[in-house]
Design an enzyme around this catalytic site. Structure first.
Site: not given
Length: 420
Positions: A92, A116, A123-124, A329
């Site tokens: 990642r 994961c 990733i905007d 999150i």
């Protein structure tokens, strides 16, 4: 297939030293591409993510020398070329190459990142920042090309992060370090790892101010030079061992710990009644008596870290009473729950919350690590359990916990890694 075998129920005792921060080093290594000279990192953890990053740097033409926890990287031979997709897709943090390659060459061609599976981690925010700095985004099969016009120097910009994001904050810093002009990041993430990356950049000659606050300002420079940098201690590894020590220890000192990075976590332990002594750079955890249940709600730093809710869960199962965990999150960070239930835990997911009821005596069982921190939870659960626990899918664990088998063996654990 590799497995971890644990014969549980033994009390652990002794000292364990925390390694350098995984979440720092996976950004520090790509950041070095921006340098025009050799950079040395000290305190580099022995984890597979680092191995993969080294291989990526070497494939791109960089030179890497490794001696224990010291890494010397000469990025001067790094070429403007597509990234090696196989390694990129499994990692990642590979997205940090976006910012560093943009800063160096004005373009980056990379595979989409892996890591994961914890639910949406778009990733905007990264791409929005790059576009604000003058880059365009092109999708080419399973790869993405981010480029300025004709490879021109990226431009400084005023950027507001719609949500707090560690990855997007760091990536924007990397792109901005050699940008033409000033970049301001508002609503920036405040994690210690961001300060660590900013420290490296500044030691290389960058002009980054405000790291660790909600507003970061970067004055772009034309060149960066070599330096030497000490990676900060891994607060997530430290928290994992502290929780483990409270769950199954009879006196364990966790060394190379920065208390200020763990305050919200330690406050929850104190609310449970965990007995410990905070020293200058260590925490001594005593053998515990009765513990009280607590509710946990994760939030961005300095709140309770999402990366610590799974490693702490087995300890919560020792408390007398009912409690809940809410991860704000990563919504899918619940995959450890059915594995713990398989070991006899009274725990379930209800309405997006983890609900537990203790105390529970766990029993050894075959379990599977679904991600890095779930794997850490299963290791602790295996140490607590009566009988033998077999953990598969352990590559996730080895991604983030340096020398975990050796460290636990030194504390007296009956644990081994086997090739099946």
């Amino acid at each position: 297939m590799r497995k971890i075998i644990i014969n549980g129920g033994k009390k652990l005792q002794g000292e364990v030293t925390v390694s350098g921060a995984k979440n720092s080093v996976v950004a520090l290594i790509p950041a070095i591409i921006l340098s025009d000279g050799v950079v040395t990192l000290d305190g580099v953890p022995a984890i597979s993510d680092v191995d993969n990053l080294i291989e990526i740097i070497e494939v791109m033409g960089g030179s890497v020398k490794r001696d224990g926890e010291t890494l010397e990287i000469d990025p001067r031979g790094v070429k403007d070329m597509p990234m090696p997709f196989g390694k990129i897709n499994s990692l990642r943090a590979s997205y940090y190459f976006y910012g560093s390659l943009l800063g160096r060459y004005g373009q980056a061609i990379v595979g989409l990142p892996g890591g994961c599976d914890l639910g949406p981690r778009p990733i905007d925010l990264h791409l929005k920042a790059f576009e604000a700095m003058g880059a365009s985004i092109f999708y080419e099969g399973e790869a993405m090309r981010i480029a300025t016009d004709a490879g021109q120097r990226i431009k400084g910009a005023h950027i507001y992060m719609d949500t707090v994001s560690v990855g997007a904050t760091i990536n924007t810093m990397l792109a901005a370090a050699k940008a033409d002009g000033r970049t301001v990041i508002e609503n920036a993430a405040r994690e210690p790892e961001i300060i660590d990356v900013a420290t490296l950049l500044n030691n290389m000659g960058a002009r980054v101010r405000g790291a660790g606050t909600e507003v970061i300002t970067i004055e772009g420079v034309e060149s960066l030079h070599g330096t030497r940098h000490q990676v900060i201690p891994d607060r997530i590894e430290a928290g994992s061992y502290i929780a483990m020590a409270a769950a199954i220890g009879k006196g364990i000192k966790i060394k190379n710990v920065l208390y200020e990075h763990l305050e919200s976590f330690i406050c929850k332990l104190e609310a449970m009644g965990v007995r410990m002594t905070v020293e200058e750079d260590a925490i001594f955890v005593e053998e515990q008596g009765d513990l009280k249940p607590v509710d946990i709600k994760t939030s961005p730093y300095p709140g309770f870290a999402t990366d610590l809710q799974q490693p702490m869960t087995p300890l919560l199962l020792k408390a007398s009473g009912r409690g809940k965990i809410i991860d704000t999150i990563y919504e899918k960070r619940v995959n450890h729950v059915p594995e713990l239930a398989r070991m006899g835990a009274d725990i379930q997911v209800l309405g997006g919350q983890i609900v537990y009821n203790g105390p529970t005596q766990l029993s050894g069982a075959p379990v599977k690590a679904s991600d890095l921190r779930a794997g850490a939870a299963l290791v602790t659960a295996g140490l607590m359990a009566d009988g033998q626990t077999e953990i598969t899918n352990i590559e996730f664990i080895l991604r983030g916990y340096s020398n975990i088998i050796e460290k636990l063996s030194d504390l007296g654990a009956d644990i081994r890694l086997i090739e099946d």
